[in-house]
Design an enzyme around this catalytic site. Structure first.
Site, PDB file in Angstrom:
ATOM      1  N   ASN A  88      32.239  26.790 -16.053  1.00  0.00           N
ATOM      2  CA  ASN A  88      33.183  27.282 -17.184  1.00  0.00           C
ATOM      3  C   ASN A  88      33.242  25.749 -18.292  1.00  0.00           C
ATOM      4  O   ASN A  88      33.677  26.002 -19.298  1.00  0.00           O
ATOM      5  CB  ASN A  88      34.715  27.288 -16.800  1.00  0.00           C
ATOM      6  N   TYR A 154      26.771  24.278 -30.490  1.00  0.00           N
ATOM      7  CA  TYR A 154      27.622  24.956 -29.534  1.00  0.00           C
ATOM      8  C   TYR A 154      27.068  26.517 -29.673  1.00  0.00           C
ATOM      9  O   TYR A 154      26.902  27.197 -28.495  1.00  0.00           O
ATOM     10  CB  TYR A 154      28.911  24.896 -30.118  1.00  0.00           C
ATOM     11  N   ILE A 187      40.784  30.833 -28.030  1.00  0.00           N
ATOM     12  CA  ILE A 187      41.831  31.046 -26.999  1.00  0.00           C
ATOM     13  C   ILE A 187      42.723  29.684 -27.215  1.00  0.00           C
ATOM     14  O   ILE A 187      42.126  28.578 -27.427  1.00  0.00           O
ATOM     15  CB  ILE A 187      41.061  31.054 -25.682  1.00  0.00           C
TER      16      ILE A 187
HETATM   17  P1  NAP Z   1      39.341  22.615 -22.507  1.00  0.00           P
HETATM   18  O1  NAP Z   1      40.681  22.804 -22.437  1.00  0.00           O
HETATM   19  O2  NAP Z   1      38.861  21.249 -23.487  1.00  0.00           O
HETATM   20  O3  NAP Z   1      38.536  22.364 -20.945  1.00  0.00           O
HETATM   21  C1  NAP Z   1      37.477  22.119 -20.635  1.00  0.00           C
HETATM   22  C2  NAP Z   1      37.609  20.994 -19.588  1.00  0.00           C
HETATM   23  O4  NAP Z   1      35.925  20.917 -19.213  1.00  0.00           O
HETATM   24  C3  NAP Z   1      38.225  19.798 -19.620  1.00  0.00           C
HETATM   25  O5  NAP Z   1      38.957  19.651 -18.512  1.00  0.00           O
HETATM   26  C4  NAP Z   1      37.221  18.839 -19.786  1.00  0.00           C
HETATM   27  O6  NAP Z   1      37.688  17.708 -19.250  1.00  0.00           O
HETATM   28  C5  NAP Z   1      36.119  19.554 -18.886  1.00  0.00           C
HETATM   29  N1  NAP Z   1      34.535  18.766 -19.194  1.00  0.00           N
HETATM   30  C6  NAP Z   1      34.559  18.240 -20.419  1.00  0.00           C
HETATM   31  N2  NAP Z   1      32.787  17.898 -20.027  1.00  0.00           N
HETATM   32  C7  NAP Z   1      32.695  18.327 -18.990  1.00  0.00           C
HETATM   33  C8  NAP Z   1      31.507  17.878 -18.229  1.00  0.00           C
HETATM   34  N3  NAP Z   1      30.593  17.036 -18.574  1.00  0.00           N
HETATM   35  N4  NAP Z   1      31.420  18.249 -16.637  1.00  0.00           N
HETATM   36  C9  NAP Z   1      32.623  18.542 -16.175  1.00  0.00           C
HETATM   37  N5  NAP Z   1      33.617  18.873 -17.014  1.00  0.00           N
HETATM   38  C10 NAP Z   1      33.994  18.784 -18.246  1.00  0.00           C
HETATM   39  O7  NAP Z   1      38.707  23.638 -23.255  1.00  0.00           O
HETATM   40  P2  NAP Z   1      38.478  25.307 -22.815  1.00  0.00           P
HETATM   41  O8  NAP Z   1      38.899  25.901 -24.125  1.00  0.00           O
HETATM   42  O9  NAP Z   1      39.370  25.680 -21.595  1.00  0.00           O
HETATM   43  O10 NAP Z   1      37.132  25.728 -22.606  1.00  0.00           O
HETATM   44  C11 NAP Z   1      36.615  26.013 -21.395  1.00  0.00           C
HETATM   45  C12 NAP Z   1      35.302  26.849 -21.540  1.00  0.00           C
HETATM   46  O11 NAP Z   1      35.475  28.087 -22.457  1.00  0.00           O
HETATM   47  C13 NAP Z   1      34.334  26.081 -22.497  1.00  0.00           C
HETATM   48  O12 NAP Z   1      32.702  26.296 -21.798  1.00  0.00           O
HETATM   49  C14 NAP Z   1      34.301  26.595 -23.659  1.00  0.00           C
HETATM   50  O13 NAP Z   1      32.915  26.428 -24.545  1.00  0.00           O
HETATM   51  C15 NAP Z   1      34.665  28.016 -23.520  1.00  0.00           C
HETATM   52  N6  NAP Z   1      35.101  28.748 -24.696  1.00  0.00           N
HETATM   53  C16 NAP Z   1      36.480  28.281 -25.125  1.00  0.00           C
HETATM   54  C17 NAP Z   1      37.207  29.077 -26.366  1.00  0.00           C
HETATM   55  C18 NAP Z   1      38.324  28.515 -26.916  1.00  0.00           C
HETATM   56  O14 NAP Z   1      38.732  29.003 -27.908  1.00  0.00           O
HETATM   57  N7  NAP Z   1      39.041  27.580 -26.263  1.00  0.00           N
HETATM   58  C19 NAP Z   1      36.367  30.119 -26.911  1.00  0.00           C
HETATM   59  C20 NAP Z   1      35.016  30.314 -26.246  1.00  0.00           C
HETATM   60  C21 NAP Z   1      34.715  29.925 -25.225  1.00  0.00           C
HETATM   61  P3  NAP Z   1      38.048  16.526 -20.487  1.00  0.00           P
HETATM   62  O15 NAP Z   1      39.183  17.041 -21.129  1.00  0.00           O
HETATM   63  O16 NAP Z   1      38.365  15.245 -19.686  1.00  0.00           O
HETATM   64  O17 NAP Z   1      36.855  16.325 -21.320  1.00  0.00           O
END
Ligand code: NAP
Length: 249
Positions: A88, A154, A187
């Site tokens: 994730n 991305y 999200i």
């Molecule tokens: P988020 O709240 O920013 O959480 C992402 C987590 O991943 C954070 O704890 C971050 O740590 C950690 N992270 C970042 N770089 C990393 C690395 N190199 N190795 C290990 N951990 C790392 O984001 P989210 O929205 O939950 O996103 C989770 C996934 O869903 C991602 O793959 C994202 O692309 C996907 N996604 C999100 C959305 C959306 O709208 N939110 C939509 C489609 C897909 P730090 O905070 O310390 O950087």
């Protein structure tokens, strides 16, 4: 449903990953909460334990291959096996059109969002083969299926995650490792907090979703939980949007 199963969730210190870790734990799995950030990762572990589940934190930067190898080793040391993995961890990256996209930003986004998934799958699959099978869910995006202006790295990374998912599903189906991808639309998480701050851009984002709102991390976790469990025993190599109708247009 996941009693006696052992699961890894990367990027589980925040947003969607935290919700997935909690969903796995509620279903009875022992969860290895992984993140680069130990503070937020330990917070997720505490939330799992408060809810009566089992979890431990293991730091890993998914863009670093030895970190991913150690993550799997630590999981097996602690819990004896690996049954489920949700890859994730991801970053949003800079916003700029393709011709202006900074080279270092491209490398960073591809390094975490695409190469990071490859690194995790490489070591997770090897371990699952030793255990007789498993289930992997890769978190892609709707931007694994369609383009989005000003997000070339991305969008390319997330399309790549779908390619990796399909390829590995073909390779390991006979050995009982199922591999699927989930495609969230926008999200509510810290990743898009910047976009949500401006009411006009928030309204524009909401307008892209026929359901009339953005999604929640828990709604994504529901799909991940199902794909990870016995109810999805004949499901592999697929892409499952959780998108409020975004891709229906
Ligand atoms: P988020 O709240 O920013 O959480 C992402 C987590 O991943 C954070 O704890 C971050 O740590 C950690 N992270 C970042 N770089 C990393 C690395 N190199 N190795 C290990 N951990 C790392 O984001 P989210 O929205 O939950 O996103 C989770 C996934 O869903 C991602 O793959 C994202 O692309 C996907 N996604 C999100 C959305 C959306 O709208 N939110 C939509 C489609 C897909 P730090 O905070 O310390 O950087």
């Amino acid at each position: 449903m996941l009693k006696d199963k052992v699961a890894i969730v990367t990027g589980a210190g925040s947003g969607i990953g935290r919700a997935i870790a909690l969903a796995y734990a509620r279903a009875g799995a022992k969860v290895v909460v992984s993140d680069t950030n130990p503070v937020s990762g330990e917070e997720t572990v505490a939330l799992v334990r408060q809810a009566g589940g089992s979890a431990l934190f293991a730091a890993a930067d998914v863009s670093v291959a030895p970190d991913c190898a150690r993550l799997v080793e630590r999981t097996v040391q602690a819990y004896g096996r690996l049954d489920i993995a949700c890859n994730n961890a991801g970053i949003g990256g800079e916003q700029a059109p393709t011709a202006d996209y900074p080279l270092d930003a491209w490398q960073r986004v591809i390094g975490v969002n695409l190469t990071g998934v490859f690194h995790c799958m490489k070591y997770e699959i090897a371990q699952m083969l030793k255990g007789g099978g498993g289930a992997i869910v890769n978190i892609a995006s709707i931007l694994g299926a369609v383009g989005f202006a000003n997000a070339p790295a991305y969008t390319a990374a997330k399309h790549g995650v779908l390619g990796l998912t399909k390829t590995a599903a073909l390779e390991y189906g006979p050995q009982r490792v199922r591999i699927n991808a989930v495609g969230p639309a926008f999200i509510h998480t810290p990743m898009i907090a910047g976009l949500e701050q401006d009411p006009a851009s928030l309204a524009q984002l909401v307008g892209l979703h026929p359901i009339g709102r953005l999604g929640t991390s828990e709604e994504v976790a529901e799909m991940v939980l199902w794909l990870s469990g016995p109810g999805a025993s004949f499901v592999t190599g697929g892409y499952y949007p959780v998108d409020g109708g975004y891709l229906a247009r």
